[in-house]
Design a protein around this motif. Sequence first.
Motif, PDB file in Angstrom:
ATOM      1  N   TYR A 161       1.249  -1.445   0.201  1.00  8.44           N
ATOM      2  CA  TYR A 161       0.005  -0.281   0.091  1.00  8.44           C
ATOM      3  C   TYR A 161       0.742   1.520  -0.119  1.00  8.44           C
ATOM      4  CZ  TYR A 161      -2.851  -3.827   1.327  1.00  8.44           C
ATOM      5  OH  TYR A 161      -4.092  -4.677   1.214  1.00  8.44           O
ATOM      6  N   HIS A 162       0.461   2.089  -1.627  1.00  7.34           N
ATOM      7  CA  HIS A 162       1.377   3.350  -1.173  1.00  7.34           C
ATOM      8  C   HIS A 162       0.524   4.501  -0.667  1.00  7.34           C
ATOM      9  CE1 HIS A 162       3.589   6.313  -3.211  1.00  7.34           C
ATOM     10  NE2 HIS A 162       4.974   5.196  -3.071  1.00  7.34           N
ATOM     11  N   ASP A 163       1.449   5.308  -0.157  1.00  2.00           N
ATOM     12  CA  ASP A 163       0.771   6.248  -0.356  1.00  2.00           C
ATOM     13  C   ASP A 163      -0.466   7.769  -0.554  1.00  2.00           C
ATOM     14  OD1 ASP A 163       2.646   7.956  -0.619  1.00  2.00           O
ATOM     15  OD2 ASP A 163       3.151   8.818   1.584  1.00  2.00           O
ATOM     16  N   THR A 164       0.484   7.247  -2.109  1.00  2.00           N
ATOM     17  CA  THR A 164      -0.072   7.757  -3.427  1.00  2.00           C
ATOM     18  C   THR A 164      -2.467   7.521  -3.395  1.00  2.00           C
ATOM     19  OG1 THR A 164       0.625   6.270  -4.407  1.00  2.00           O
ATOM     20  CG2 THR A 164       1.099   8.794  -4.096  1.00  2.00           C
ATOM     21  N   GLY A 165      -2.388   6.439  -2.584  1.00  2.00           N
ATOM     22  CA  GLY A 165      -3.471   5.719  -2.702  1.00  2.00           C
ATOM     23  C   GLY A 165      -3.679   4.587  -4.040  1.00  2.00           C
ATOM     24  N   TYR A 166      -2.064   4.009  -4.658  1.00  2.00           N
ATOM     25  CA  TYR A 166      -2.390   2.244  -4.977  1.00  2.00           C
ATOM     26  C   TYR A 166      -1.845   1.298  -4.421  1.00  2.00           C
ATOM     27  CZ  TYR A 166      -1.880   4.800  -9.967  1.00  2.00           C
ATOM     28  OH  TYR A 166      -2.046   5.441 -11.247  1.00  2.00           O
ATOM     29  N   GLU A 167      -2.510   0.144  -4.632  1.00  2.00           N
ATOM     30  CA  GLU A 167      -1.811  -0.301  -4.158  1.00  2.00           C
ATOM     31  C   GLU A 167      -1.884  -2.054  -4.664  1.00  2.00           C
ATOM     32  OE1 GLU A 167      -5.681  -2.800  -2.532  1.00  2.00           O
ATOM     33  OE2 GLU A 167      -6.398  -0.871  -1.567  1.00  2.00           O
ATOM     34  N   ILE A 168      -0.633  -2.435  -4.590  1.00  2.00           N
ATOM     35  CA  ILE A 168      -0.409  -3.785  -5.541  1.00  2.00           C
ATOM     36  C   ILE A 168      -0.502  -4.987  -4.981  1.00  2.00           C
ATOM     37  CG2 ILE A 168       1.033  -2.557  -7.256  1.00  2.00           C
ATOM     38  CD1 ILE A 168       3.237  -2.818  -5.460  1.00  2.00           C
ATOM     39  N   HIS A 169      -0.585  -5.930  -5.493  1.00  2.00           N
ATOM     40  CA  HIS A 169      -0.813  -7.367  -5.145  1.00  2.00           C
ATOM     41  C   HIS A 169       0.225  -8.233  -5.971  1.00  2.00           C
ATOM     42  CE1 HIS A 169      -3.887  -6.478  -2.610  1.00  2.00           C
ATOM     43  NE2 HIS A 169      -4.491  -5.519  -3.460  1.00  2.00           N
ATOM     44  N   THR A 170       1.055  -9.113  -5.495  1.00  2.00           N
ATOM     45  CA  THR A 170       1.973 -10.476  -6.126  1.00  2.00           C
ATOM     46  C   THR A 170       1.885 -11.128  -5.384  1.00  2.00           C
ATOM     47  OG1 THR A 170       4.124 -10.201  -7.783  1.00  2.00           O
ATOM     48  CG2 THR A 170       3.847  -8.612  -5.864  1.00  2.00           C
ATOM     49  N   PRO A 171       2.837 -12.430  -5.688  1.00  2.00           N
ATOM     50  CA  PRO A 171       2.702 -13.529  -4.567  1.00  2.00           C
ATOM     51  C   PRO A 171       4.434 -13.080  -4.026  1.00  2.00           C
ATOM     52  CG  PRO A 171       2.365 -14.025  -7.537  1.00  2.00           C
ATOM     53  CD  PRO A 171       2.860 -12.790  -7.318  1.00  2.00           C
ATOM     54  N   THR A 172       4.989 -12.415  -4.625  1.00  2.00           N
ATOM     55  CA  THR A 172       6.475 -12.612  -3.985  1.00  2.00           C
ATOM     56  C   THR A 172       6.652 -10.910  -3.466  1.00  2.00           C
ATOM     57  OG1 THR A 172       7.714 -13.491  -5.277  1.00  2.00           O
ATOM     58  CG2 THR A 172       7.376 -15.318  -4.039  1.00  2.00           C
ATOM     59  N   ALA A 173       7.522 -10.329  -3.132  1.00  2.00           N
ATOM     60  CA  ALA A 173       8.148  -9.393  -3.490  1.00  2.00           C
ATOM     61  C   ALA A 173       9.635  -9.166  -2.260  1.00  2.00           C
ATOM     62  CB  ALA A 173       7.636  -8.196  -3.029  1.00  2.00           C
ATOM     63  N   THR A 174      10.547  -8.514  -2.554  1.00  2.00           N
ATOM     64  CA  THR A 174      11.979  -8.092  -1.794  1.00  2.00           C
ATOM     65  C   THR A 174      11.907  -6.496  -0.834  1.00  2.00           C
ATOM     66  OG1 THR A 174      12.806  -9.869  -2.401  1.00  2.00           O
ATOM     67  CG2 THR A 174      14.033  -8.613  -1.565  1.00  2.00           C
ATOM     68  N   VAL A 175      11.831  -6.848   0.454  1.00  2.00           N
ATOM     69  CA  VAL A 175      12.192  -5.074   0.596  1.00  2.00           C
ATOM     70  C   VAL A 175      13.262  -4.954   1.722  1.00  2.00           C
ATOM     71  CG1 VAL A 175      10.651  -3.439   2.573  1.00  2.00           C
ATOM     72  CG2 VAL A 175       9.371  -5.262   1.333  1.00  2.00           C
ATOM     73  N   GLU A 176      14.056  -3.860   1.194  1.00  2.00           N
ATOM     74  CA  GLU A 176      15.177  -4.019   1.383  1.00  2.00           C
ATOM     75  C   GLU A 176      14.655  -2.595   2.442  1.00  2.00           C
ATOM     76  OE1 GLU A 176      18.125  -3.290  -1.358  1.00  2.00           O
ATOM     77  OE2 GLU A 176      17.788  -4.837  -2.165  1.00  2.00           O
TER      78      GLU A 176
END
Length: 240
Positions: A161-176
């Motif tokens: 969830y991004h504060d610009t109002g976008y949200e994305i959905h995906t099976p996997t992700a990496t957060v640094e």
Amino acid sequence: MSLRADTDSPERRPATRPQPKRHPGGPRRGPFTDHSHFVSVMKIALPALAALLLGLVVVWPKLSRLDSGFKLGFANLSPKAVDTLVMKNARYFGIDESNRPFAVTAETATQAPGDQDLIYLVNPKADFTSTSGANIVVDAVAGIYHQSTKVLDLSGGVNLYHDTGYEIHTPTATVELANNSARGFDPVEGHGPQGAISSAGFEITGKRHDITFTGKSQLNLRAVSHKAQDKGRGKGAKTQ
């Protein structure tokens, strides 16, 4: 004329001391005798009562466990299971390279056996601020947190969830978390104020409030007025 003493005369008989009356049940006790007897009985009864109460205090928990069917025993655990650290409602707080705080929480955090750097997470959630200052929240079904590098690998279904109002959905992700970036290389479905988008991956690395959708992408824009377009210019997502 002769004189003699009349010993049989009642006036001349010596006075006799009256005999005390005897109690039919034995010798009669006085009040002091009864008190002494009571004290002697209490000296024996009170310690006995105290010992009985102490015994009940010790035995009662055992009786309660027997009534409920609960039994104590040694668990058959392997050495690896004993050495593994598990934490419920885990929370980890840190600071990125720009001294901005971030937080990682999870329902359960389990340290990898033999590797203190790896933490396995159940229902993890990360809250951090991107380089541009955008507030981003991401959660997933499962995750692995690398403590030394502050990298969070998410899997099982990721929601960002991004504060610009976008949200994305995906099976996997990496957060640094160290450098406020996130990326994924699996198919992405997202939507926001300007429309819906699908792509082969995504990235959040720039200095602007942008989400970059990588690979083959498709964007369906919503009809907006020119005033809304001018107001939102420079804050929308871009595709590649």
